[in-house]
Design a protein around this motif. Sequence first.
Motif, PDB file in Angstrom:
ATOM      1  N   LYS A  81     -25.102   3.558 -35.640  1.00 22.53           N
ATOM      2  CA  LYS A  81     -25.477   3.636 -37.130  1.00 22.53           C
ATOM      3  C   LYS A  81     -26.475   4.810 -37.111  1.00 22.53           C
ATOM      4  O   LYS A  81     -26.178   5.821 -38.189  1.00 22.53           O
ATOM      5  CB  LYS A  81     -26.192   2.443 -37.771  1.00 22.53           C
ATOM      6  N   ASP A  84     -24.631   7.929 -36.577  1.00 18.92           N
ATOM      7  CA  ASP A  84     -23.567   8.171 -37.758  1.00 18.92           C
ATOM      8  C   ASP A  84     -24.216   8.466 -39.054  1.00 18.92           C
ATOM      9  O   ASP A  84     -23.495   7.949 -40.126  1.00 18.92           O
ATOM     10  CB  ASP A  84     -22.650   6.799 -37.648  1.00 18.92           C
ATOM     11  N   GLU A 695     -13.724   4.260 -35.663  1.00 22.34           N
ATOM     12  CA  GLU A 695     -13.279   3.451 -36.574  1.00 22.34           C
ATOM     13  C   GLU A 695     -13.310   1.768 -35.696  1.00 22.34           C
ATOM     14  O   GLU A 695     -13.966   1.081 -36.523  1.00 22.34           O
ATOM     15  CB  GLU A 695     -11.699   3.414 -36.616  1.00 22.34           C
ATOM     16  N   TYR A 697     -16.220   1.446 -33.943  1.00 24.43           N
ATOM     17  CA  TYR A 697     -17.527   1.043 -33.835  1.00 24.43           C
ATOM     18  C   TYR A 697     -17.813   0.440 -35.278  1.00 24.43           C
ATOM     19  O   TYR A 697     -18.556  -0.386 -35.636  1.00 24.43           O
ATOM     20  CB  TYR A 697     -18.342   2.280 -33.745  1.00 24.43           C
ATOM     21  N   GLU A 698     -17.055   0.877 -36.234  1.00 29.59           N
ATOM     22  CA  GLU A 698     -17.358   0.514 -37.860  1.00 29.59           C
ATOM     23  C   GLU A 698     -17.091  -0.900 -37.827  1.00 29.59           C
ATOM     24  O   GLU A 698     -17.633  -1.383 -38.781  1.00 29.59           O
ATOM     25  CB  GLU A 698     -16.407   1.597 -38.550  1.00 29.59           C
ATOM     26  N   LYS A 699     -16.047  -1.291 -37.031  1.00 33.01           N
ATOM     27  CA  LYS A 699     -15.683  -2.621 -37.017  1.00 33.01           C
ATOM     28  C   LYS A 699     -16.430  -3.523 -36.001  1.00 33.01           C
ATOM     29  O   LYS A 699     -16.071  -4.712 -35.687  1.00 33.01           O
ATOM     30  CB  LYS A 699     -14.031  -2.830 -36.745  1.00 33.01           C
TER      31      LYS A 699
END
Length: 929
Positions: A81, A84, A695, A697-699
């Motif tokens: 995070k 990102d 994607e 990592y986002e999940k």
Amino acid sequence: MRVKDTLNLGKTKFKMRGNLPVREAEWQKEWDENKLYEQRLKLNEGKPHFDLHDGPPFANGNIHMGHALNKISKDIIVRFKNMDDYYAPYVPGWDTHGLPIEQQLAKQGVDRKKMNRAEYRQLCEDYAKKEISKQKADFKRLGVMGDWDHPYITLQPEYEAEEIRVFGKMYEQGYIYKGKKPVYWSPSSESTLAEAEVEYHDVKSPSIYVAFPVEDGKGIIDPKDTYFVIWTTTPWTIPANQGITVNPGFDYSVVKVGDKRYVVGTDRLEAVAEALDWENYEVVQHVKGSEMDRMLASHPLYGQDVLVMNAMHVTAADGTGLVHTASGFGEDDYNVAQRYDLPVFSPLDNKGCYTDEVPDPELVGMFYDDANKVISEKLKQSGNLLKLSFFTHSYPHDWRTKKPVIYRATTQWFASIEKCRKQILEQIDQVNFMPEWGKVRLHNMIKDRGDWVISRQRAWGVPLPIFYAEDDTPIVTPETIEHIAQIFAKEGSNAWYKRTAKELLPDGFTSPHSPNGEFRKETDILDVWFDSGSSHRAVMAAREDLRFPADMYLEGSDQYRGWFNSSLITSVATTGQAPYRNILSQGFVLDDKGHKMSKSLGNIIAPNDIIKKMGAEIIRLWVASVDATSDVAVSQDILQQTSESYRKIRNTFRYMLANTSDFDPEKDRIAYEDLNSIDQYLEVRLNELVKACLESYEKYDFNNVYKKIFSFISNDLSAFYLDFAKDVLYIEGKNSHARRSMQTVIYDAAVKLAKVLTPILPHTMEEIWSFLKEKEDYIQLTNMPKVEEYENSEELLAKWQKFMSLRDDVLKVLEEARDKKLIGKSFEAAVTIYPTEEMKSVLDSLDANFRQILIVSKLTIADDPAPENAEKLQNGAFIVERAEGEVCPRCRMIRNDIGQDNDLPMLCGRCAEIVKADYPETAQEGLEE
């Protein structure tokens, strides 16, 4: 000059072996000295927040692999995070109050009952702080980034003050009350237990059928020689019996057996008859449960009246359909007794021994479990024991002492769930759960949960901030709560034991319930789940750099009944909303045979042992490699396999670093549109990988990040691109377009892969970063790579993926030729391809050196029809022959043009041209082998 000196052999000081146990500690020291955590947050100031709230582990002992899985998972998320473009602080926490520390002191010979309470609690605090220091070092050694200098700890004065305010708010809103009802009670701990503190183990218990003589059948059942039959597995509760409960909707049979008659549920008659060996019995009457309401029986031991009552909790699943009811020893018993105005009767003390309230002097002082045999014998002597047997079943135990618990009615403080249940359930619907089944699990737990027992009869904890007036009226007001909170914020909760009640109350405080101005303090402490369950206010809402509600709570799946649960209740009760937006739950760490880790099985793997032997990076990579949404396995073999995977990753980076050591991205980079087609293909594949990883990592799917990266490194790079790269990187001219084009892609891959892997392998990627020519001092201070948009990407991928299918065919025929001893290495082959029309069109459209890519010495793409001896496969027909000619000592290919260049006669024409261009002096001086 030797031939070897003309090769562009890459060199790097990046070592093949990581020496992780040593190098990790060095990196961590450097990060601390340079305050990388603070630098990272400063870079992200003003950006969107992401607040992961740390569930506090208990401060007792070194960390285990479950801790490692939890903390590393959180670290991967926080690191990602921050890279990102989120402001993602991480404040670690510790849970410090409760029985485990009291038990540790007891093992050291400390007797709390012989000590001043405040002095004893100080010993507990000292012990907790020592354990925190130990665990903090363990967690930091895993490479977990966070505000380690300012953790939250449930014994901190400021934390305790906020917990008191949470209690006060709940009391003010009517959620807190005092009552006497059955709760989980641990005789071994001498305290109540929360549901989360109860675990189940198999035990052997007595099973008895007992006859209660009918006293008054209300004119429906003739009482003469007639008995109500009950079944129970707790003979020790018979002395406290006050009633028999039947289901109003059931049918009951009066059964004649010999000269006696027995009343049992009709649906249970066959099973009861078999259990009691009733070979010849006759049903003489049927009675509805509703008709039996308020009939009377007499106690099978003491003769007093026993009331028959109606309730829907009675089932036909087991027993007799008639339930022995003791209001002080069961939740259903208590509820039905309350409806029939029966008093709560619980003749056991804190240690589980009978008090003098029991109507049998022989039992006074006897431990409840020891009484099972005595009571069964007394029932036998009275003629009312119909059968005694034993069976093994699952029974609740104290999770700390591992000893059985009982339901026991005691006077306790409760938090009402019923009053806010609807609101809590509504809030659950607003939360995102990963996995999704977590929503159903937590919903059902709250839906079925009884009121929360929040008082504990222990010493080490936050005291219940309650005073009692002279007439025993509890005193809790917003004024007293805030005054106590302020005192605790300055002095800690030990002030409760160092000060008198008067000194703890606001100056001049009065109450009509204490005309003489005398008050006393509550002696119980708050449940430790109330401690950690208040962290949303004491940490997330209280600290300036954090936000409430938290974006994520991440813990083991056992916390659905623990921290997730208690935090939700206190948060909704005091703020009206859930304390979290997302819940991510993980399974348990087991050995490779699916067993829990325990000393007795000898299967414990200590993270510190692995770190000393292999390094923390191996544990971190293991965390990323498993699907933690369910139970995960770990063993020495599994970690060794993980170590092999790490070695593959490290050595691939080493190759890339070595072969871009002479590449300056500022000067030598080739623009995408000018890259060779094959290099464009790898750049697009790399871009696809970055997109997939971001994607995932986002999940929070680290397992997929690991799989995608490892597949790319193994298949796209090692087994393909970097395999034929040697013929370009080593052989082509140092500054040739082909070489710089390929170096551009390899350098991009090294940078982007390193960034994407940093949340998982921060130590290794930091080391790699030191060899790359990037402006940031530390990779942790960079951002995740962006997903690029390439205009021709779809068409390019389609064409090259078709070529990859052709390559599979070529590899197949080369392997067959190798098996036939026709060739050894692929460079010894001359391959002729007779492509299909579709494949011919693809090859014609791709501007590429297919011979080089297929790593053969000669490649012919024929337009003629394939001869009969050609092997026909999916994309055409193929002939493999041994290449004719000599081996060039520089490029190792078999060539027919060696010696054509008079200046460099030992080389093939291609190599001679390259060497003369890069090293003109060789035209005069020649080369040595």
